[in-house]
Design a protein around this motif. Structure first.
Motif, short mmCIF file in Angstrom:
data_model
loop_
_atom_site.label_atom_id
_atom_site.label_comp_id
_atom_site.label_asym_id
_atom_site.label_seq_id
_atom_site.Cartn_x
_atom_site.Cartn_y
_atom_site.Cartn_z
N VAL B 30 0.86 -1.19 0.00
CA VAL B 30 0.00 0.00 0.00
C VAL B 30 0.89 1.24 0.00
N GLN B 31 0.28 2.39 -0.26
CA GLN B 31 1.02 3.66 -0.30
C GLN B 31 2.31 3.51 -1.13
N LEU B 58 -2.53 -2.30 -3.72
CA LEU B 58 -3.76 -1.51 -3.67
C LEU B 58 -3.88 -0.64 -4.93
N GLU B 60 -5.82 1.85 -5.78
CA GLU B 60 -5.91 3.30 -5.59
C GLU B 60 -4.52 3.92 -5.41
N ASP B 61 -3.63 3.18 -4.77
CA ASP B 61 -2.30 3.75 -4.52
C ASP B 61 -1.41 3.64 -5.76
N TYR B 81 -9.87 -1.01 -2.40
CA TYR B 81 -10.16 -1.02 -0.95
C TYR B 81 -11.20 -2.09 -0.60
N LEU B 84 -9.64 -5.38 -0.70
CA LEU B 84 -8.70 -5.51 0.40
C LEU B 84 -9.40 -5.95 1.69
#
Lengths: 119, 98, 136, 119, 98, 136
Positions: B30-31, B58, B60-61, B81, B84
């Motif tokens: 993530v991130q 992820l 979105e990241d 998400y 996840l």
């Protein structure tokens, strides 16, 4: 359906960790899971009401309010919060204020715990 | 124990994950951790990719950082998400953020 | 009447923490600093991306959809638009396998400036010639 | 005597970086140097008034007030601060509120600049 | 250029300091950076100690961590906050926090 | 009536950030959690220090004089005093050259518990047996 408890320690507005926690909480709540969020350390500042949403800073208050409307329980560490000068009267409504054992008590009844520490 | 470890940085200062046995581990990127799924530093992929077959990143990241799904290593499953949440409850017994 | 040169060295990736992001917005503010200075005084930042720092300005970012915030790519483009000198470390581009066409330009916004790809030695020289060095 | 300007980005109460910056500012001011402090990012929360000093959290408000009494100029990034829900009326007195160019303008007339970024 | 670099961590994820030429550098160890002045990991001292002869460590941060001056490598000059102010103005032309 | 075991793994040093410090205070709060639980329910943290984490509990700390805060050493002693199980990774002790007598005890406070020096494998076992694993 399960119970997810997250401890969020770093960050607040502008921190990827904080954004992540709120988004994950929203996604889990939307699926019908029970979600609890514990703020400690710097993350406690995110309970301050009247955050102005600017496009260079991530969503804070608005999203938090939506989460609580979905039934997510949110609690801030009282000592961490007042040490940063934020009083209960200045807090976003419905956020709980308690001591660290609140987090442990939610851990007790959780299926999954995600402690976001770091920094 | 089927522990899912969340990795949120590309360079990390803690060695805990390196030291844990891979057999019961999963890794969730993530991130800035998503760079592990994409970068080949000096032509070499991230060591994390060989640690376990249970790898997630992820979406979105990835999107935030301008990384497209085609750039992601084939062994890494891309989840959003919502996906996840299912990974957390169904694929692991416990989860930890590095 | 003096210009003060500053080297802004961005060495961390964007988004997780806020500091590397703030490097770009602080550099941008050089445009308006004159209001607080004597006539003719200026501050000129050179914005340099090294190590993981250069990962943060890749093309194609979309932080608005998932997180509701402006992307760092857009900030980088704005820096070009206001004529800031932007440098990226050549060795780190090679190390991470990032090609020139993965770096943004601001042609669509009418900017003439481009990102300069330079060896680390030149970034060291920028630090040397600057009066102040700021790491982000 | 010289001019030292510090930019403080991470932290606030509980952060070693924040403590460091305040202590260094105090030591420099005591020696007769001119000192300026710029708060940006998470450090802006440290301008909140009425911080309660607990023994598990480092000195914030009290020390900041002392610094300003010694002549240290302190300014917070207005956008960062309001995005975190802190209004000017809730700020420690005498802290300046301004935009990022305040920092650059202080840099202009400084002999030394210490930008404490990190995180 | 006589640049004084402040190191506030023991393990760092940025390589900027490693890459800079040592001749005109000084290193100031503060916060968890002071461990560089004391620890011998696997019997080996920190590489920072060989980077430059201009090394400083902040006494308050040693004291906080229970590290005594005797444990500090002899090449490192121990200064308190007041001494550090003089180092910043007199020993360097510019300073930067890693 | 159930006990829930948690592994608190402290892997970062103390003081610069706050999270590793909060690991100790959160573990301490296990004493009072009963007020919020059903009769007989308990939460039992095991506090494990690995990697740089173990640097933060060395003997002889004084954070009060320079910074006006309680030391992490004192928190570690309080953990022993309230009968928490505290573990330190043996391999990391050796790696950093830290000897047993550099670790605090709380004899002076009347604690019977001592810090346990154990191989990393045992800390992995604690993680395995715990219902939840929390990294700090």
């Amino acid at each position: 359906m399960g119970v997810l408890t997250m401890g969020v320690f770093p960050g607040l507005v502008g921190s990827g960790c904080y954004d992540f926690a709120l988004k994950l909480a929203g996604a889990a709540a939307d699926k019908g899971h029970v979600v609890n969020i514990w703020f400690s350390g710097n993350a406690t500042v995110s309970v301050k009401a009247h955050q102005k949403h600017l496009k260079d800073y991530s969503t804070g208050e608005k999203y938090l309010v939506e989460l609580m409307e979905k039934g997510v329980e949110v609690c801030t560490c009282e000592a961490c919060t007042v040490s940063r000068g934020i009083q209960k009267t200045e807090s976003i409504a419905k956020i709980q204020w308690n001591a660290m054992h609140w987090y442990l008590s939610k851990i007790h009844c959780s299926d999954r715990v995600l402690q976001i520490g770091g920094e | 124990m089927k522990l899912g470890v969340f990795v949120s940085d590309y360079k990390v200062t803690v060695e805990t994950l390196d030291r844990m046995k891979g057999e019961n581990l999963g890794i969730v990127l993530v991130q800035n951790g998503v760079y592990h799924a994409v970068l080949k530093e000096g032509g070499k992929e991230s060591a994390l990719l060989g640690k376990t077959p249970r790898l997630y990143a992820l979406s979105e990241d990835l999107q935030t950082r301008g990384l497209s799904p085609e750039q992601v290593d084939k062994r890494v499953k891309i989840v959003d998400y919502s996906g996840l949440v299912d990974v957390i409850f169904n694929d692991f017994e416990k989860v930890a953020w590095l | 009447m003096a210009d003060v040169k500053c080297a802004f060295i961005v060495q961390r990736p964007q988004y997780k923490g806020e500091t590397s992001r703030l490097a770009l917005t602080h550099a941008l503010s050089y445009q308006t600093v004159e209001v607080l200075l004597e006539d003719g005084d200026t501050v000129t930042p050179s914005l340099c991306f090294v190590g993981e720092g250069l990962l943060g300005i890749s093309k194609g970012q979309n932080a608005m959809a998932p997180y509701g915030i402006n992307s760092s790519e857009m900030h980088a483009k704005n820096c070009l638009l206001v004529d800031l000198d932007v440098y990226v470390c050549k060795e780190d581009m090679e190390r991470f396998g990032i090609t020139e066409n993965q770096l943004p330009d601001a042609d669509d916004m009418g900017a003439e400036k481009k990102i300069n790809i330079v060896p680390f030695a030149q970034i060291e020289k920028i630090m040397e010639e600057a009066k102040h060095v700021l790491f982000f």
